[in-house]
Design a protein around this motif. Structure first.
Motif, PDB file in Angstrom:
ATOM      1  N   ALA A 190       0.852  -1.190   0.000  1.00  0.00           N
ATOM      2  CA  ALA A 190       0.000   0.000   0.000  1.00  0.00           C
ATOM      3  C   ALA A 190       0.889   1.240   0.000  1.00  0.00           C
ATOM      4  CB  ALA A 190      -0.923  -0.002   1.208  1.00  0.00           C
ATOM      5  N   THR A 191       0.491   2.210  -0.780  1.00  0.00           N
ATOM      6  CA  THR A 191       1.252   3.447  -0.876  1.00  0.00           C
ATOM      7  C   THR A 191       0.285   4.622  -0.994  1.00  0.00           C
ATOM      8  OG1 THR A 191       3.031   4.566  -2.068  1.00  0.00           O
ATOM      9  CG2 THR A 191       1.505   3.262  -3.383  1.00  0.00           C
ATOM     10  N   ASN A 192       0.796   5.809  -0.801  1.00  0.00           N
ATOM     11  CA  ASN A 192      -0.001   7.043  -0.922  1.00  0.00           C
ATOM     12  C   ASN A 192      -1.236   7.025  -0.038  1.00  0.00           C
ATOM     13  OD1 ASN A 192       1.882   7.840  -2.765  1.00  0.00           O
ATOM     14  ND2 ASN A 192       0.514   7.878  -4.515  1.00  0.00           N
ATOM     15  N   SER A 193      -1.123   6.477   1.163  1.00  0.00           N
ATOM     16  CA  SER A 193      -2.262   6.399   2.073  1.00  0.00           C
ATOM     17  C   SER A 193      -2.596   7.784   2.624  1.00  0.00           C
ATOM     18  CB  SER A 193      -1.960   5.454   3.237  1.00  0.00           C
ATOM     19  OG  SER A 193      -1.812   4.148   2.763  1.00  0.00           O
ATOM     20  N   VAL A 194      -3.880   8.103   2.572  1.00  0.00           N
ATOM     21  CA  VAL A 194      -4.393   9.337   3.152  1.00  0.00           C
ATOM     22  C   VAL A 194      -5.433   8.927   4.187  1.00  0.00           C
ATOM     23  CG1 VAL A 194      -5.643  11.484   2.741  1.00  0.00           C
ATOM     24  CG2 VAL A 194      -4.016  10.640   1.032  1.00  0.00           C
ATOM     25  N   HIS A 243     -14.587   8.002  14.176  1.00  0.00           N
ATOM     26  CA  HIS A 243     -14.739   7.509  12.809  1.00  0.00           C
ATOM     27  C   HIS A 243     -13.580   8.013  11.964  1.00  0.00           C
ATOM     28  CE1 HIS A 243     -18.804   6.034  13.521  1.00  0.00           C
ATOM     29  NE2 HIS A 243     -18.970   7.123  14.257  1.00  0.00           N
ATOM     30  N   GLY A 244     -13.283   7.286  10.927  1.00  0.00           N
ATOM     31  CA  GLY A 244     -12.224   7.717  10.041  1.00  0.00           C
ATOM     32  C   GLY A 244     -12.310   7.018   8.704  1.00  0.00           C
ATOM     33  N   SER A 245     -11.427   7.434   7.812  1.00  0.00           N
ATOM     34  CA  SER A 245     -11.354   6.808   6.498  1.00  0.00           C
ATOM     35  C   SER A 245      -9.897   6.787   6.062  1.00  0.00           C
ATOM     36  CB  SER A 245     -12.206   7.566   5.478  1.00  0.00           C
ATOM     37  OG  SER A 245     -11.693   8.874   5.299  1.00  0.00           O
ATOM     38  N   GLN A 246      -9.625   5.908   5.132  1.00  0.00           N
ATOM     39  CA  GLN A 246      -8.283   5.793   4.570  1.00  0.00           C
ATOM     40  C   GLN A 246      -8.430   5.434   3.096  1.00  0.00           C
ATOM     41  OE1 GLN A 246      -4.358   3.603   5.946  1.00  0.00           O
ATOM     42  NE2 GLN A 246      -5.928   2.112   5.481  1.00  0.00           N
ATOM     43  N   GLN A 247      -7.633   6.078   2.279  1.00  0.00           N
ATOM     44  CA  GLN A 247      -7.587   5.720   0.864  1.00  0.00           C
ATOM     45  C   GLN A 247      -6.132   5.466   0.502  1.00  0.00           C
ATOM     46  OE1 GLN A 247      -9.986   7.894  -1.906  1.00  0.00           O
ATOM     47  NE2 GLN A 247      -8.648   7.418  -3.617  1.00  0.00           N
ATOM     48  N   SER A 248      -5.867   4.342  -0.169  1.00  0.00           N
ATOM     49  CA  SER A 248      -4.513   3.949  -0.531  1.00  0.00           C
ATOM     50  C   SER A 248      -4.491   3.377  -1.939  1.00  0.00           C
ATOM     51  CB  SER A 248      -3.992   2.852   0.405  1.00  0.00           C
ATOM     52  OG  SER A 248      -4.040   3.239   1.731  1.00  0.00           O
ATOM     53  N   ILE A 249      -3.344   3.462  -2.561  1.00  0.00           N
ATOM     54  CA  ILE A 249      -3.095   2.740  -3.807  1.00  0.00           C
ATOM     55  C   ILE A 249      -2.378   1.456  -3.403  1.00  0.00           C
ATOM     56  CG2 ILE A 249      -1.842   2.741  -5.994  1.00  0.00           C
ATOM     57  CD1 ILE A 249      -2.174   5.827  -5.958  1.00  0.00           C
ATOM     58  N   VAL A 250      -2.863   0.327  -3.905  1.00  0.00           N
ATOM     59  CA  VAL A 250      -2.298  -0.964  -3.544  1.00  0.00           C
ATOM     60  C   VAL A 250      -1.697  -1.602  -4.794  1.00  0.00           C
ATOM     61  CG1 VAL A 250      -2.738  -3.244  -2.549  1.00  0.00           C
ATOM     62  CG2 VAL A 250      -4.017  -1.238  -1.724  1.00  0.00           C
ATOM     63  N   GLY A 263      -7.656   1.040  -2.438  1.00  0.00           N
ATOM     64  CA  GLY A 263      -8.351   0.607  -1.241  1.00  0.00           C
ATOM     65  C   GLY A 263      -8.973   1.806  -0.565  1.00  0.00           C
ATOM     66  N   VAL A 264     -10.248   1.704  -0.247  1.00  0.00           N
ATOM     67  CA  VAL A 264     -10.953   2.767   0.460  1.00  0.00           C
ATOM     68  C   VAL A 264     -11.556   2.132   1.708  1.00  0.00           C
ATOM     69  CG1 VAL A 264     -12.794   4.484   0.378  1.00  0.00           C
ATOM     70  CG2 VAL A 264     -11.459   3.982  -1.684  1.00  0.00           C
ATOM     71  N   ASP A 265     -11.127   2.615   2.858  1.00  0.00           N
ATOM     72  CA  ASP A 265     -11.519   2.009   4.125  1.00  0.00           C
ATOM     73  C   ASP A 265     -12.319   2.973   4.985  1.00  0.00           C
ATOM     74  OD1 ASP A 265      -9.844  -0.244   3.520  1.00  0.00           O
ATOM     75  OD2 ASP A 265      -8.125   0.933   4.179  1.00  0.00           O
ATOM     76  N   ASP A 266     -13.328   2.412   5.648  1.00  0.00           N
ATOM     77  CA  ASP A 266     -14.011   3.113   6.734  1.00  0.00           C
ATOM     78  C   ASP A 266     -13.541   2.440   8.008  1.00  0.00           C
ATOM     79  OD1 ASP A 266     -15.491   4.643   4.905  1.00  0.00           O
ATOM     80  OD2 ASP A 266     -17.059   3.125   4.788  1.00  0.00           O
ATOM     81  N   VAL A 267     -13.124   3.232   8.973  1.00  0.00           N
ATOM     82  CA  VAL A 267     -12.619   2.691  10.232  1.00  0.00           C
ATOM     83  C   VAL A 267     -13.388   3.286  11.397  1.00  0.00           C
ATOM     84  CG1 VAL A 267     -10.304   2.180   9.350  1.00  0.00           C
ATOM     85  CG2 VAL A 267     -10.774   4.433  10.332  1.00  0.00           C
ATOM     86  N   ILE A 268     -13.359   2.557  12.512  1.00  0.00           N
ATOM     87  CA  ILE A 268     -14.042   3.020  13.714  1.00  0.00           C
ATOM     88  C   ILE A 268     -13.203   2.661  14.929  1.00  0.00           C
ATOM     89  CG2 ILE A 268     -15.411   0.898  13.929  1.00  0.00           C
ATOM     90  CD1 ILE A 268     -17.737   2.798  14.894  1.00  0.00           C
ATOM     91  N   TYR A 269     -13.239   3.557  15.914  1.00  0.00           N
ATOM     92  CA  TYR A 269     -12.525   3.332  17.169  1.00  0.00           C
ATOM     93  C   TYR A 269     -13.524   2.806  18.182  1.00  0.00           C
ATOM     94  CZ  TYR A 269      -9.409   4.177  21.121  1.00  0.00           C
ATOM     95  OH  TYR A 269      -8.615   4.026  22.221  1.00  0.00           O
ATOM     96  N   GLU A 270     -13.274   1.596  18.662  1.00  0.00           N
ATOM     97  CA  GLU A 270     -14.122   1.035  19.712  1.00  0.00           C
ATOM     98  C   GLU A 270     -13.314   0.028  20.520  1.00  0.00           C
ATOM     99  OE1 GLU A 270     -16.549  -2.537  17.559  1.00  0.00           O
ATOM    100  OE2 GLU A 270     -17.382  -0.548  17.280  1.00  0.00           O
TER     101      GLU A 270
END
Length: 134
Positions: free
Chosen positions: A71-75, A82-89, A108-115
């Motif tokens: 994975a590269t160029n992760s934002v 809540h959060g999100s991440q977008q990466s080139i894989v 890759g486009v991710d939705d993340v959550i803190y719990e």
């Protein structure tokens, strides 16, 4: 305080991605599945949707692990829990010691959550090619 929490959250999400990638490559299903919330989703190219730990476990057992994903160029963006991440894989084929070639490029486009004291993927979408954020 909010800025520091966002910075820490971004780094924790990047670490989550690395742990998931290493678990996938090592064939460590319990660790890989544990990076998702219980009803987490994996959306694959072609529209296949895998939802929940039981389905993720079945998918993992038959997944192709012959290549290496980088994975590269992760934002990463964090907003509270809540959060999100977008990466080139990049999927590499062949030996990493020399001669590896790029087999495919995906986004890759991710939705993340803190719990429960840590970050998890709630939804991970894998799309062919490079997809730019709107």
């Amino acid at each position: 305080d909010r800025v520091l929490k966002a910075l820490a959250g971004r780094e924790a999400v990047r670490d989550l991605s690395v742990r998931q990638t290493h678990a996938f490559a090592a064939g460590d299903g319990p660790t890989w599945i544990g990076t998702f919330v219980v009803e987490g989703e994996l959306e694959l190219p072609g529209g296949e949707l895998v939802r929940g730990h039981a389905a993720l476990s079945q998918w993992f057992d038959r997944a192709d692990r012959t290549g290496t994903d980088i994975a590269t160029n992760s934002v990463v963006t964090i907003d509270g829990v809540h959060g999100s991440q977008q990466s080139i894989v990049l999927r590499l084929a062949g030996p990493l010691e020399g001669g590896a070639t790029i087999a495919s490029v995906q986004t890759g486009v991710d939705d993340v959550i803190y719990e429960r004291g840590r970050w998890y993927f709630s939804r991970r979408r894998v799309m062919p090619g490079i997809v730019t954020a709107p």
